[in-house]
Design a protein around this motif. Structure first.
Motif, PDB file in Angstrom:
ATOM      1  N   LEU A 129      -0.100  14.351 -10.584  1.00  0.00           N
ATOM      2  CA  LEU A 129       0.267  13.247  -9.692  1.00  0.00           C
ATOM      3  C   LEU A 129      -0.409  13.407  -8.333  1.00  0.00           C
ATOM      4  CD1 LEU A 129       4.049  12.949 -10.628  1.00  0.00           C
ATOM      5  CD2 LEU A 129       2.205  11.378 -11.280  1.00  0.00           C
ATOM      6  N   ILE A 154      -3.026  10.856  -6.574  1.00  0.00           N
ATOM      7  CA  ILE A 154      -2.876  10.364  -5.198  1.00  0.00           C
ATOM      8  C   ILE A 154      -4.142  10.664  -4.391  1.00  0.00           C
ATOM      9  CG2 ILE A 154      -1.632  10.810  -3.014  1.00  0.00           C
ATOM     10  CD1 ILE A 154       0.934  11.096  -4.796  1.00  0.00           C
ATOM     11  N   LEU A 211       0.842  -1.202   0.000  1.00  0.00           N
ATOM     12  CA  LEU A 211       0.000   0.000   0.000  1.00  0.00           C
ATOM     13  C   LEU A 211       0.877   1.252   0.000  1.00  0.00           C
ATOM     14  CD1 LEU A 211      -2.645   1.604   0.387  1.00  0.00           C
ATOM     15  CD2 LEU A 211      -2.536   1.068   2.821  1.00  0.00           C
ATOM     16  N   THR A 212       1.856   1.279   0.892  1.00  0.00           N
ATOM     17  CA  THR A 212       2.722   2.450   1.007  1.00  0.00           C
ATOM     18  C   THR A 212       3.563   2.639  -0.253  1.00  0.00           C
ATOM     19  OG1 THR A 212       2.846   1.884   3.360  1.00  0.00           O
ATOM     20  CG2 THR A 212       4.322   3.605   2.579  1.00  0.00           C
ATOM     21  N   TYR A 213       4.058   1.508  -0.787  1.00  0.00           N
ATOM     22  CA  TYR A 213       4.912   1.583  -1.981  1.00  0.00           C
ATOM     23  C   TYR A 213       4.140   2.083  -3.200  1.00  0.00           C
ATOM     24  CZ  TYR A 213       8.817   0.497  -5.034  1.00  0.00           C
ATOM     25  OH  TYR A 213       9.861   0.597  -5.920  1.00  0.00           O
ATOM     26  N   SER A 259      -6.195   7.593  -2.865  1.00  0.00           N
ATOM     27  CA  SER A 259      -6.246   7.464  -1.406  1.00  0.00           C
ATOM     28  C   SER A 259      -7.688   7.597  -0.912  1.00  0.00           C
ATOM     29  CB  SER A 259      -5.340   8.500  -0.736  1.00  0.00           C
ATOM     30  OG  SER A 259      -5.721   9.808  -1.090  1.00  0.00           O
ATOM     31  N   PHE A 274       2.000   4.484  -3.247  1.00  0.00           N
ATOM     32  CA  PHE A 274       2.074   5.950  -3.228  1.00  0.00           C
ATOM     33  C   PHE A 274       3.492   6.425  -3.547  1.00  0.00           C
ATOM     34  CE2 PHE A 274      -1.719   5.120  -0.591  1.00  0.00           C
ATOM     35  CZ  PHE A 274      -2.634   5.823  -1.356  1.00  0.00           C
ATOM     36  N   GLU A 275       4.485   5.667  -3.100  1.00  0.00           N
ATOM     37  CA  GLU A 275       5.866   6.036  -3.442  1.00  0.00           C
ATOM     38  C   GLU A 275       6.077   5.970  -4.952  1.00  0.00           C
ATOM     39  OE1 GLU A 275       8.922   3.898  -1.298  1.00  0.00           O
ATOM     40  OE2 GLU A 275      10.530   4.975  -2.321  1.00  0.00           O
ATOM     41  N   SER A 317       4.637   8.898  -6.640  1.00  0.00           N
ATOM     42  CA  SER A 317       5.405  10.118  -6.359  1.00  0.00           C
ATOM     43  C   SER A 317       6.709  10.166  -7.149  1.00  0.00           C
ATOM     44  CB  SER A 317       5.687  10.236  -4.852  1.00  0.00           C
ATOM     45  OG  SER A 317       6.730   9.344  -4.462  1.00  0.00           O
ATOM     46  N   LEU A 318       7.147   9.029  -7.651  1.00  0.00           N
ATOM     47  CA  LEU A 318       8.411   8.960  -8.394  1.00  0.00           C
ATOM     48  C   LEU A 318       8.247   9.162  -9.904  1.00  0.00           C
ATOM     49  CD1 LEU A 318      10.066   5.937  -6.523  1.00  0.00           C
ATOM     50  CD2 LEU A 318      10.900   8.302  -6.532  1.00  0.00           C
TER      51      LEU A 318
END
Lengths: 286, 286
Positions: B135, B139, B117-119, B143, B121-122, B125-126
Protein backbone atom coordinates in the motif's frame (compact mmCIF):
# COMPACT_ATOMS: atom_id res chain seq x y z
CA UNK A 1 10.65 31.12 28.13
CA UNK A 2 8.49 29.00 25.86
CA UNK A 3 8.55 31.75 23.20
CA UNK A 4 12.33 31.49 22.94
CA UNK A 5 12.17 27.72 22.83
CA UNK A 6 9.55 27.84 20.08
CA UNK A 7 11.59 30.37 18.10
CA UNK A 8 14.50 27.96 18.21
CA UNK A 9 12.26 25.12 17.06
CA UNK A 10 10.89 27.26 14.23
CA UNK A 11 14.47 27.89 13.09
CA UNK A 12 15.22 24.18 13.31
CA UNK A 13 12.19 23.34 11.17
CA UNK A 14 13.13 26.08 8.69
CA UNK A 15 16.61 24.62 8.36
CA UNK A 16 15.25 21.16 7.57
CA UNK A 17 12.43 22.53 5.42
CA UNK A 18 15.01 24.12 3.15
CA UNK A 19 16.40 20.67 2.36
CA UNK A 20 13.00 19.31 1.39
CA UNK A 21 11.92 22.08 -0.98
CA UNK A 22 11.38 20.29 -4.30
CA UNK A 23 13.11 21.46 -7.48
CA UNK A 24 12.00 20.92 -11.07
CA UNK A 25 10.16 22.11 -14.16
CA UNK A 26 8.16 24.17 -15.08
CA UNK A 27 10.24 26.59 -13.03
CA UNK A 28 7.37 28.94 -12.15
CA UNK A 29 5.46 26.09 -10.46
CA UNK A 30 8.44 25.23 -8.29
CA UNK A 31 9.14 28.92 -7.66
CA UNK A 32 5.58 29.34 -6.42
CA UNK A 33 5.97 26.34 -4.12
CA UNK A 34 9.26 27.63 -2.71
CA UNK A 35 7.91 31.18 -2.35
CA UNK A 36 4.91 29.93 -0.39
CA UNK A 37 6.91 27.55 1.81
CA UNK A 38 9.32 30.34 2.70
CA UNK A 39 6.66 32.97 3.36
CA UNK A 40 7.18 32.47 7.08
CA UNK A 41 4.97 31.18 9.81
CA UNK A 42 5.68 29.60 13.15
CA UNK A 43 5.78 26.02 11.85
CA UNK A 44 3.55 25.03 14.74
CA UNK A 45 2.33 21.81 13.08
CA UNK A 46 5.77 20.23 12.51
CA UNK A 47 6.80 21.41 15.97
CA UNK A 48 3.79 19.60 17.45
CA UNK A 49 4.78 16.39 15.65
CA UNK A 50 8.28 16.61 17.17
CA UNK A 51 7.16 17.68 20.64
CA UNK A 52 4.39 15.09 20.88
CA UNK A 53 6.91 12.35 20.08
CA UNK A 54 9.39 13.82 22.60
CA UNK A 55 6.71 13.88 25.27
CA UNK A 56 6.76 10.09 25.15
CA UNK A 57 10.44 9.58 24.27
CA UNK A 58 12.59 12.48 25.37
CA UNK A 59 15.72 11.47 23.43
CA UNK A 60 14.04 10.22 20.24
CA UNK A 61 16.14 10.98 17.16
CA UNK A 62 14.12 13.53 15.22
CA UNK A 63 16.19 12.94 12.07
CA UNK A 64 14.28 9.70 11.61
CA UNK A 65 10.99 11.47 11.10
CA UNK A 66 11.74 15.10 10.33
CA UNK A 67 10.37 14.49 6.81
CA UNK A 68 7.02 13.52 8.34
CA UNK A 69 7.01 16.73 10.37
CA UNK A 70 7.92 18.78 7.28
CA UNK A 71 5.09 17.16 5.30
CA UNK A 72 2.56 18.72 7.69
CA UNK A 73 3.95 22.16 6.83
CA UNK A 74 3.58 21.33 3.12
CA UNK A 75 -0.08 20.55 3.72
CA UNK A 76 -0.56 23.69 5.82
CA UNK A 77 1.04 25.78 3.05
CA UNK A 78 -1.21 24.22 0.40
CA UNK A 79 -4.24 25.08 2.52
CA UNK A 80 -3.15 28.71 2.86
CA UNK A 81 -2.55 29.06 -0.89
CA UNK A 82 -6.00 27.70 -1.73
CA UNK A 83 -7.71 29.64 1.09
CA UNK A 84 -6.25 32.90 -0.23
CA UNK A 85 -7.63 32.39 -3.77
CA UNK A 86 -10.11 34.98 -5.09
CA UNK A 87 -12.93 32.40 -5.08
CA UNK A 88 -12.19 31.61 -1.43
CA UNK A 89 -11.06 34.24 1.10
CA UNK A 90 -9.66 36.50 -1.63
CA UNK A 91 -6.61 37.74 0.24
CA UNK A 92 -3.91 39.76 -1.53
CA UNK A 93 -1.42 39.70 1.32
CA UNK A 94 -0.22 37.11 3.78
CA UNK A 95 2.34 38.05 6.40
CA UNK A 96 2.90 41.31 4.54
CA UNK A 97 3.81 39.65 1.26
CA UNK A 98 1.70 39.12 -1.88
CA UNK A 99 -0.23 35.84 -1.71
CA UNK A 100 0.77 33.10 -4.14
CA UNK A 101 -1.88 33.91 -6.77
CA UNK A 102 -0.95 37.62 -6.60
CA UNK A 103 2.77 36.93 -6.98
CA UNK A 104 2.35 34.31 -9.72
CA UNK A 105 -1.14 33.64 -11.11
CA UNK A 106 -4.34 32.01 -10.00
CA UNK A 107 -3.69 28.94 -12.14
CA UNK A 108 -0.19 28.49 -10.76
CA UNK A 109 -1.48 28.99 -7.21
CA UNK A 110 -4.11 26.28 -7.67
CA UNK A 111 -1.48 23.92 -9.06
CA UNK A 112 1.13 24.83 -6.43
CA UNK A 113 -1.43 23.95 -3.75
CA UNK A 114 -2.37 20.69 -5.49
CA UNK A 115 1.32 19.90 -5.86
CA UNK A 116 2.20 20.61 -2.22
CA UNK A 117 -0.66 18.44 -0.98
CA UNK A 118 0.33 15.54 -3.21
CA UNK A 119 4.03 15.94 -2.46
CA UNK A 120 3.33 15.73 1.28
CA UNK A 121 2.09 12.16 0.79
CA UNK A 122 5.03 11.37 -1.47
CA UNK A 123 7.45 12.63 1.19
CA UNK A 124 5.89 10.39 3.84
CA UNK A 125 5.95 7.40 1.49
CA UNK A 126 9.71 7.94 0.97
CA UNK A 127 10.66 7.73 4.66
CA UNK A 128 13.11 4.88 5.20
CA UNK A 129 13.26 4.84 9.00
CA UNK A 130 9.74 4.02 10.14
CA UNK A 131 7.93 0.77 9.39
CA UNK A 132 5.47 0.59 6.50
CA UNK A 133 2.69 -0.01 9.04
CA UNK A 134 3.50 3.21 10.86
CA UNK A 135 3.84 5.24 7.67
CA UNK A 136 0.53 3.92 6.41
CA UNK A 137 -1.13 4.82 9.69
CA UNK A 138 0.39 8.32 9.50
CA UNK A 139 -0.98 8.73 5.97
CA UNK A 140 -4.37 7.54 7.18
CA UNK A 141 -4.44 9.98 10.12
CA UNK A 142 -3.29 12.87 7.97
CA UNK A 143 -5.51 12.27 4.94
CA UNK A 144 -8.55 11.78 7.16
CA UNK A 145 -8.02 14.94 9.19
CA UNK A 146 -7.05 17.34 6.40
CA UNK A 147 -9.64 16.04 3.90
CA UNK A 148 -13.39 16.05 3.57
CA UNK A 149 -13.78 14.77 7.14
CA UNK A 150 -11.44 17.43 8.46
CA UNK A 151 -9.86 20.60 7.12
CA UNK A 152 -11.48 20.62 3.66
CA UNK A 153 -14.90 20.02 5.19
CA UNK A 154 -14.30 22.77 7.75
CA UNK A 155 -13.13 25.18 5.10
CA UNK A 156 -16.29 24.45 3.09
CA UNK A 157 -18.39 25.23 6.16
CA UNK A 158 -16.41 28.42 6.70
CA UNK A 159 -17.02 29.83 3.22
CA UNK A 160 -20.71 28.87 3.05
CA UNK A 161 -22.74 31.81 4.24
CA UNK A 162 -25.68 29.72 5.38
CA UNK A 163 -23.55 27.23 7.31
CA UNK A 164 -23.70 28.40 10.89
CA UNK A 165 -22.22 25.56 12.95
CA UNK A 166 -19.21 27.36 14.43
CA UNK A 167 -18.09 24.33 16.45
CA UNK A 168 -18.09 22.16 13.33
CA UNK A 169 -16.04 24.80 11.51
CA UNK A 170 -13.46 25.25 14.29
CA UNK A 171 -13.11 21.54 14.92
CA UNK A 172 -12.75 20.62 11.26
CA UNK A 173 -11.03 23.63 9.76
CA UNK A 174 -8.36 23.99 12.43
CA UNK A 175 -8.42 21.50 15.29
CA UNK A 176 -8.40 18.20 13.40
CA UNK A 177 -5.16 18.96 11.57
CA UNK A 178 -3.46 19.98 14.84
CA UNK A 179 -4.92 16.89 16.48
CA UNK A 180 -3.48 14.79 13.64
CA UNK A 181 0.01 16.28 14.17
CA UNK A 182 -0.03 15.32 17.86
CA UNK A 183 -1.39 11.85 17.08
CA UNK A 184 1.28 11.33 14.45
CA UNK A 185 3.97 12.24 16.99
CA UNK A 186 2.47 9.64 19.30
CA UNK A 187 2.49 6.95 16.60
CA UNK A 188 6.12 7.72 15.78
CA UNK A 189 7.10 7.34 19.45
CA UNK A 190 5.44 3.91 19.81
CA UNK A 191 2.59 5.22 21.92
CA UNK A 192 0.24 2.81 23.65
CA UNK A 193 -3.37 3.22 22.46
CA UNK A 194 -4.05 5.21 25.64
CA UNK A 195 -1.09 7.55 25.11
CA UNK A 196 -2.09 8.04 21.48
CA UNK A 197 -5.60 8.92 22.55
CA UNK A 198 -4.32 11.42 25.12
CA UNK A 199 -2.12 13.23 22.65
CA UNK A 200 -4.94 13.22 20.12
CA UNK A 201 -7.28 14.86 22.62
CA UNK A 202 -4.59 17.33 23.64
CA UNK A 203 -4.25 18.32 19.97
CA UNK A 204 -7.98 18.65 19.48
CA UNK A 205 -8.44 20.97 22.45
CA UNK A 206 -5.42 23.19 21.78
CA UNK A 207 -6.62 23.32 18.17
CA UNK A 208 -10.05 24.58 19.14
CA UNK A 209 -8.54 27.07 21.61
CA UNK A 210 -6.13 28.22 18.91
CA UNK A 211 -9.00 29.03 16.54
CA UNK A 212 -11.08 30.76 19.23
CA UNK A 213 -8.03 32.89 20.08
CA UNK A 214 -7.51 33.68 16.41
CA UNK A 215 -11.12 34.85 16.26
CA UNK A 216 -10.41 37.07 19.27
CA UNK A 217 -7.20 38.45 17.78
CA UNK A 218 -9.10 39.33 14.63
CA UNK A 219 -11.87 40.99 16.67
CA UNK A 220 -9.85 43.00 19.19
CA UNK A 221 -6.17 42.47 18.38
CA UNK A 222 -3.71 45.28 17.76
CA UNK A 223 -2.80 45.23 14.04
CA UNK A 224 0.64 46.76 14.71
CA UNK A 225 1.50 43.94 17.11
CA UNK A 226 -0.11 41.21 15.01
CA UNK A 227 1.52 42.33 11.77
CA UNK A 228 -1.76 41.81 9.94
CA UNK A 229 -5.12 43.43 9.39
CA UNK A 230 -7.85 42.81 11.91
CA UNK A 231 -11.63 42.71 11.53
CA UNK A 232 -11.30 40.59 8.42
CA UNK A 233 -13.89 38.13 9.74
CA UNK A 234 -16.42 40.93 10.19
CA UNK A 235 -15.77 42.31 6.71
CA UNK A 236 -16.32 38.86 5.29
CA UNK A 237 -19.40 38.33 7.43
CA UNK A 238 -17.89 35.27 9.01
CA UNK A 239 -19.32 33.59 12.02
CA UNK A 240 -16.83 33.67 14.93
CA UNK A 241 -16.74 32.88 18.63
CA UNK A 242 -16.76 36.53 19.78
CA UNK A 243 -19.63 37.33 17.40
CA UNK A 244 -21.72 34.61 19.07
CA UNK A 245 -20.51 34.54 22.67
CA UNK A 246 -18.86 37.92 23.17
CA UNK A 247 -15.25 38.60 24.12
CA UNK A 248 -15.17 37.49 27.74
CA UNK A 249 -17.14 34.29 27.31
CA UNK A 250 -14.98 33.37 24.28
CA UNK A 251 -11.81 33.84 26.33
CA UNK A 252 -13.22 31.68 29.06
CA UNK A 253 -14.12 28.93 26.58
CA UNK A 254 -10.61 29.04 25.12
CA UNK A 255 -9.09 28.73 28.62
CA UNK A 256 -11.36 25.77 29.28
CA UNK A 257 -10.10 23.98 26.18
CA UNK A 258 -6.51 24.66 27.22
CA UNK A 259 -7.18 23.22 30.66
CA UNK A 260 -8.78 20.17 29.14
CA UNK A 261 -5.85 19.75 26.75
CA UNK A 262 -3.37 19.88 29.64
CA UNK A 263 -5.38 17.46 31.74
CA UNK A 264 -5.02 14.84 28.99
CA UNK A 265 -1.23 14.90 28.85
CA UNK A 266 0.02 16.12 32.21
CA UNK A 267 0.74 12.56 33.40
CA UNK A 268 2.74 11.53 30.33
CA UNK A 269 6.51 11.17 30.64
CA UNK A 270 7.74 14.64 29.62
CA UNK A 271 4.72 16.89 29.26
CA UNK A 272 6.37 20.20 30.14
CA UNK A 273 6.81 21.60 26.64
CA UNK A 274 3.31 20.61 25.53
CA UNK A 275 1.85 22.19 28.66
CA UNK A 276 3.70 25.43 27.94
CA UNK A 277 2.67 25.39 24.27
CA UNK A 278 -0.96 25.03 25.36
CA UNK A 279 -0.65 27.95 27.79
CA UNK A 280 1.14 30.04 25.20
CA UNK A 281 -1.75 29.72 22.73
CA UNK A 282 -4.09 31.67 25.01
CA UNK A 283 -1.43 34.15 26.18
CA UNK A 284 -0.99 35.75 22.76
CA UNK A 285 -1.86 39.39 23.25
CA UNK A 286 -5.40 40.37 22.28
CA UNK B 1 -15.16 -6.75 -29.33
CA UNK B 2 -12.94 -4.80 -26.96
CA UNK B 3 -15.47 -1.92 -26.91
CA UNK B 4 -18.12 -4.23 -25.47
CA UNK B 5 -15.70 -5.65 -22.95
CA UNK B 6 -14.64 -2.14 -21.85
CA UNK B 7 -18.28 -1.05 -21.58
CA UNK B 8 -18.86 -3.95 -19.21
CA UNK B 9 -15.81 -3.00 -17.18
CA UNK B 10 -16.95 0.62 -17.04
CA UNK B 11 -20.26 -0.58 -15.62
CA UNK B 12 -18.44 -2.75 -13.11
CA UNK B 13 -16.33 0.19 -11.95
CA UNK B 14 -19.43 2.39 -11.76
CA UNK B 15 -21.15 -0.19 -9.58
CA UNK B 16 -18.24 -0.28 -7.14
CA UNK B 17 -17.65 3.46 -7.35
CA UNK B 18 -21.18 4.04 -6.09
CA UNK B 19 -20.27 2.23 -2.85
CA UNK B 20 -17.23 4.41 -2.28
CA UNK B 21 -18.85 7.81 -2.76
CA UNK B 22 -18.30 9.57 0.57
CA UNK B 23 -21.19 11.12 2.50
CA UNK B 24 -21.08 13.92 5.03
CA UNK B 25 -21.39 17.61 5.87
CA UNK B 26 -21.46 20.32 4.56
CA UNK B 27 -23.89 18.71 2.15
CA UNK B 28 -23.01 20.90 -0.84
CA UNK B 29 -19.36 19.78 -0.69
CA UNK B 30 -20.37 16.12 -0.77
CA UNK B 31 -22.99 16.83 -3.43
CA UNK B 32 -20.30 18.41 -5.59
CA UNK B 33 -18.06 15.38 -5.10
CA UNK B 34 -20.86 12.96 -5.99
CA UNK B 35 -21.97 15.06 -8.96
CA UNK B 36 -18.45 15.10 -10.37
CA UNK B 37 -17.78 11.41 -9.75
CA UNK B 38 -21.04 10.50 -11.50
CA UNK B 39 -20.52 12.83 -14.46
CA UNK B 40 -19.55 9.85 -16.57
CA UNK B 41 -16.35 8.88 -18.27
CA UNK B 42 -14.91 5.58 -19.35
CA UNK B 43 -13.13 4.86 -16.05
CA UNK B 44 -10.05 3.91 -18.04
CA UNK B 45 -7.64 4.40 -15.12
CA UNK B 46 -9.32 1.98 -12.70
CA UNK B 47 -9.83 -0.44 -15.58
CA UNK B 48 -6.08 -0.32 -16.28
CA UNK B 49 -5.32 -1.10 -12.62
CA UNK B 50 -7.56 -4.19 -12.82
CA UNK B 51 -6.43 -5.33 -16.26
CA UNK B 52 -2.73 -4.86 -15.51
CA UNK B 53 -3.09 -7.05 -12.42
CA UNK B 54 -5.08 -9.64 -14.41
CA UNK B 55 -2.40 -9.69 -17.09
CA UNK B 56 -0.11 -11.25 -14.49
CA UNK B 57 -2.73 -13.17 -12.48
CA UNK B 58 -5.79 -14.00 -14.53
CA UNK B 59 -7.98 -15.11 -11.63
CA UNK B 60 -6.91 -12.50 -9.09
CA UNK B 61 -9.81 -11.45 -6.84
CA UNK B 62 -10.48 -7.83 -7.75
CA UNK B 63 -12.52 -7.32 -4.58
CA UNK B 64 -9.24 -7.19 -2.66
CA UNK B 65 -8.10 -4.05 -4.44
CA UNK B 66 -11.11 -2.48 -6.08
CA UNK B 67 -10.75 0.42 -3.62
CA UNK B 68 -7.27 1.10 -5.01
CA UNK B 69 -8.68 1.13 -8.54
CA UNK B 70 -11.50 3.46 -7.48
CA UNK B 71 -9.00 5.84 -5.85
CA UNK B 72 -7.44 6.51 -9.27
CA UNK B 73 -10.84 7.67 -10.54
CA UNK B 74 -11.13 9.98 -7.53
CA UNK B 75 -7.80 11.54 -8.48
CA UNK B 76 -8.80 11.78 -12.14
CA UNK B 77 -12.06 13.49 -11.14
CA UNK B 78 -10.21 15.98 -8.91
CA UNK B 79 -7.93 16.83 -11.83
CA UNK B 80 -10.89 17.46 -14.15
CA UNK B 81 -12.62 19.70 -11.59
CA UNK B 82 -9.51 21.84 -11.10
CA UNK B 83 -8.65 21.86 -14.84
CA UNK B 84 -12.11 23.20 -15.66
CA UNK B 85 -11.83 26.18 -13.25
CA UNK B 86 -12.00 29.68 -14.76
CA UNK B 87 -8.34 30.34 -13.88
CA UNK B 88 -7.34 27.13 -15.67
CA UNK B 89 -9.07 25.88 -18.84
CA UNK B 90 -12.29 27.76 -18.03
CA UNK B 91 -14.73 25.16 -19.26
CA UNK B 92 -18.46 25.49 -18.59
CA UNK B 93 -19.41 22.06 -19.83
CA UNK B 94 -17.96 18.58 -19.49
CA UNK B 95 -19.67 15.66 -21.19
CA UNK B 96 -22.63 17.93 -21.90
CA UNK B 97 -23.21 18.81 -18.24
CA UNK B 98 -22.25 21.96 -16.32
CA UNK B 99 -18.76 21.67 -14.83
CA UNK B 100 -18.48 21.50 -11.04
CA UNK B 101 -17.81 25.22 -10.53
CA UNK B 102 -20.74 26.10 -12.81
CA UNK B 103 -23.13 23.74 -11.03
CA UNK B 104 -21.98 24.70 -7.53
CA UNK B 105 -19.43 27.49 -7.11
CA UNK B 106 -15.76 28.07 -7.72
CA UNK B 107 -14.94 27.78 -4.02
CA UNK B 108 -16.81 24.50 -3.68
CA UNK B 109 -15.16 23.18 -6.86
CA UNK B 110 -11.69 23.97 -5.49
CA UNK B 111 -12.55 22.25 -2.22
CA UNK B 112 -14.26 19.28 -3.90
CA UNK B 113 -11.07 18.73 -5.91
CA UNK B 114 -8.87 19.08 -2.84
CA UNK B 115 -11.16 16.70 -0.99
CA UNK B 116 -11.20 14.05 -3.73
CA UNK B 117 -7.41 14.09 -4.00
CA UNK B 118 -6.98 13.72 -0.25
CA UNK B 119 -9.71 11.08 0.03
CA UNK B 120 -7.99 8.97 -2.63
CA UNK B 121 -5.00 8.56 -0.30
CA UNK B 122 -7.30 7.89 2.65
CA UNK B 123 -9.08 5.16 0.67
CA UNK B 124 -5.79 3.44 -0.15
CA UNK B 125 -4.66 3.67 3.48
CA UNK B 126 -7.87 1.92 4.55
CA UNK B 127 -7.39 -1.18 2.39
CA UNK B 128 -7.25 -4.29 4.61
CA UNK B 129 -6.23 -6.89 2.05
CA UNK B 130 -2.84 -5.82 0.78
CA UNK B 131 0.29 -5.56 2.91
CA UNK B 132 1.37 -2.21 4.34
CA UNK B 133 4.50 -2.40 2.17
CA UNK B 134 2.41 -2.75 -0.99
CA UNK B 135 0.00 0.00 0.00
CA UNK B 136 2.87 2.34 0.79
CA UNK B 137 4.46 1.58 -2.57
CA UNK B 138 1.14 2.25 -4.30
CA UNK B 139 0.86 5.60 -2.51
CA UNK B 140 4.41 6.40 -3.55
CA UNK B 141 3.79 5.56 -7.21
CA UNK B 142 0.54 7.47 -7.31
CA UNK B 143 1.67 10.60 -5.43
CA UNK B 144 4.81 10.81 -7.53
CA UNK B 145 3.05 10.49 -10.87
CA UNK B 146 0.06 12.74 -10.22
CA UNK B 147 2.02 15.44 -8.39
CA UNK B 148 4.66 18.01 -9.24
CA UNK B 149 6.77 15.36 -10.99
CA UNK B 150 3.78 14.16 -13.00
CA UNK B 151 0.27 15.40 -13.68
CA UNK B 152 0.45 18.69 -11.77
CA UNK B 153 3.76 19.55 -13.43
CA UNK B 154 2.35 18.66 -16.85
CA UNK B 155 -0.76 20.70 -16.26
CA UNK B 156 1.40 23.68 -15.28
CA UNK B 157 3.34 23.29 -18.55
CA UNK B 158 0.06 23.05 -20.44
CA UNK B 159 -1.37 26.33 -19.13
CA UNK B 160 1.87 28.34 -19.45
CA UNK B 161 1.87 30.06 -22.81
CA UNK B 162 5.64 30.25 -23.06
CA UNK B 163 6.17 26.61 -22.14
CA UNK B 164 6.60 24.83 -25.45
CA UNK B 165 7.86 21.34 -24.58
CA UNK B 166 4.99 19.26 -25.90
CA UNK B 167 6.62 15.94 -24.99
CA UNK B 168 7.09 17.09 -21.39
CA UNK B 169 3.43 18.13 -21.29
CA UNK B 170 2.07 14.89 -22.78
CA UNK B 171 4.30 12.69 -20.65
CA UNK B 172 3.57 14.48 -17.41
CA UNK B 173 0.00 15.66 -17.86
CA UNK B 174 -1.39 12.41 -19.19
CA UNK B 175 1.02 9.50 -19.56
CA UNK B 176 2.52 9.33 -16.06
CA UNK B 177 -0.84 8.85 -14.36
CA UNK B 178 -1.78 6.08 -16.80
CA UNK B 179 1.67 4.58 -16.33
CA UNK B 180 1.12 4.67 -12.56
CA UNK B 181 -2.19 2.79 -12.90
CA UNK B 182 -0.51 -0.02 -14.85
CA UNK B 183 2.42 -0.14 -12.42
CA UNK B 184 0.03 -0.29 -9.47
CA UNK B 185 -1.77 -3.25 -11.07
CA UNK B 186 1.62 -4.93 -11.38
CA UNK B 187 2.50 -4.31 -7.73
CA UNK B 188 -0.86 -5.70 -6.62
CA UNK B 189 -0.30 -8.89 -8.64
CA UNK B 190 3.15 -9.54 -7.10
CA UNK B 191 5.02 -8.62 -10.27
CA UNK B 192 8.73 -9.31 -10.55
CA UNK B 193 10.77 -6.11 -11.04
CA UNK B 194 10.92 -6.94 -14.77
CA UNK B 195 7.18 -7.43 -15.07
CA UNK B 196 6.55 -4.21 -13.15
CA UNK B 197 8.87 -2.38 -15.49
CA UNK B 198 7.15 -3.79 -18.55
CA UNK B 199 3.69 -2.77 -17.38
CA UNK B 200 5.02 0.64 -16.43
CA UNK B 201 6.42 1.14 -19.92
CA UNK B 202 3.22 -0.16 -21.49
CA UNK B 203 1.31 2.46 -19.50
CA UNK B 204 3.68 5.26 -20.44
CA UNK B 205 3.42 4.57 -24.17
CA UNK B 206 -0.36 4.09 -24.29
CA UNK B 207 -0.60 7.26 -22.23
CA UNK B 208 1.41 9.28 -24.72
CA UNK B 209 -0.54 7.77 -27.64
CA UNK B 210 -3.79 8.54 -25.83
CA UNK B 211 -2.87 12.24 -25.54
CA UNK B 212 -1.66 12.48 -29.15
CA UNK B 213 -4.96 10.92 -30.27
CA UNK B 214 -6.88 13.36 -28.07
CA UNK B 215 -5.04 16.22 -29.80
CA UNK B 216 -6.06 14.71 -33.14
CA UNK B 217 -9.68 14.29 -32.08
CA UNK B 218 -9.76 17.92 -31.03
CA UNK B 219 -8.21 18.99 -34.34
CA UNK B 220 -10.20 16.92 -36.83
CA UNK B 221 -12.80 14.93 -34.86
CA UNK B 222 -16.52 15.01 -35.57
CA UNK B 223 -18.21 16.87 -32.71
CA UNK B 224 -21.47 14.95 -33.17
CA UNK B 225 -19.66 11.63 -32.75
CA UNK B 226 -17.39 12.87 -29.96
CA UNK B 227 -20.20 14.46 -27.98
CA UNK B 228 -18.03 17.49 -27.31
CA UNK B 229 -16.74 20.63 -28.96
CA UNK B 230 -13.64 20.41 -31.08
CA UNK B 231 -10.92 22.96 -31.86
CA UNK B 232 -10.74 23.92 -28.21
CA UNK B 233 -6.94 23.62 -28.25
CA UNK B 234 -6.71 26.06 -31.13
CA UNK B 235 -9.04 28.55 -29.44
CA UNK B 236 -6.89 28.36 -26.33
CA UNK B 237 -3.70 28.65 -28.35
CA UNK B 238 -2.45 25.36 -26.99
CA UNK B 239 0.51 23.55 -28.38
CA UNK B 240 -0.52 20.13 -29.74
CA UNK B 241 0.96 17.29 -31.77
CA UNK B 242 -0.95 18.10 -34.99
CA UNK B 243 -0.04 21.79 -34.67
CA UNK B 244 3.65 20.84 -34.64
CA UNK B 245 3.85 17.67 -36.74
CA UNK B 246 0.67 17.75 -38.84
CA UNK B 247 -2.09 15.16 -38.92
CA UNK B 248 -0.42 12.25 -40.68
CA UNK B 249 2.87 12.41 -38.83
CA UNK B 250 1.00 12.68 -35.51
CA UNK B 251 -1.01 9.57 -36.33
CA UNK B 252 2.15 7.71 -37.21
CA UNK B 253 3.79 8.75 -33.95
CA UNK B 254 0.75 7.58 -31.99
CA UNK B 255 0.84 4.19 -33.77
CA UNK B 256 4.53 3.91 -32.92
CA UNK B 257 3.84 4.42 -29.24
CA UNK B 258 1.10 1.79 -29.38
CA UNK B 259 3.47 -0.68 -31.01
CA UNK B 260 6.09 0.01 -28.40
CA UNK B 261 3.53 -0.39 -25.63
CA UNK B 262 2.47 -3.77 -26.99
CA UNK B 263 6.03 -4.94 -27.42
CA UNK B 264 6.61 -4.47 -23.71
CA UNK B 265 3.78 -6.68 -22.53
CA UNK B 266 3.06 -9.16 -25.31
CA UNK B 267 5.09 -11.92 -23.59
CA UNK B 268 3.41 -11.54 -20.20
CA UNK B 269 0.97 -14.27 -19.09
CA UNK B 270 -2.37 -12.86 -20.30
CA UNK B 271 -1.67 -9.81 -22.42
CA UNK B 272 -4.69 -10.03 -24.73
CA UNK B 273 -6.88 -7.40 -23.11
CA UNK B 274 -4.03 -4.90 -22.69
CA UNK B 275 -3.06 -5.39 -26.34
CA UNK B 276 -6.63 -4.69 -27.43
CA UNK B 277 -6.89 -1.65 -25.15
CA UNK B 278 -3.73 -0.27 -26.73
CA UNK B 279 -5.06 -0.83 -30.24
CA UNK B 280 -8.42 0.66 -29.30
CA UNK B 281 -6.82 3.95 -28.20
CA UNK B 282 -5.68 4.73 -31.74
CA UNK B 283 -8.81 3.35 -33.41
CA UNK B 284 -11.12 6.01 -31.97
CA UNK B 285 -12.61 7.76 -34.96
CA UNK B 286 -10.89 10.99 -35.95
Amino acid sequence: MIQDYLKGQTQLINMYLEQYIPKGEPKILFDAIEYSLKAGGKRIRPILVLESAKTLKEDIDIKNFIDIAISTEFIHTYSLIHDDLPAMDDDDLRRGKPTCHKQFSEAIAILAGDGLLTYAFELISLNKNLSAEKLLKIINILSHNVGIYGMVGGQAGDILEDFKDIDFIHLNKTAKFIQACCQIGAVIADATPEEEDKLKNYGKHIGIAFQIWDDLLDEIGDPSKLGKKVNKDKEKNKITYPSIYGIEKSKEMAYNHINQAISYIKDLKNPQILIQIAEFIVSREV
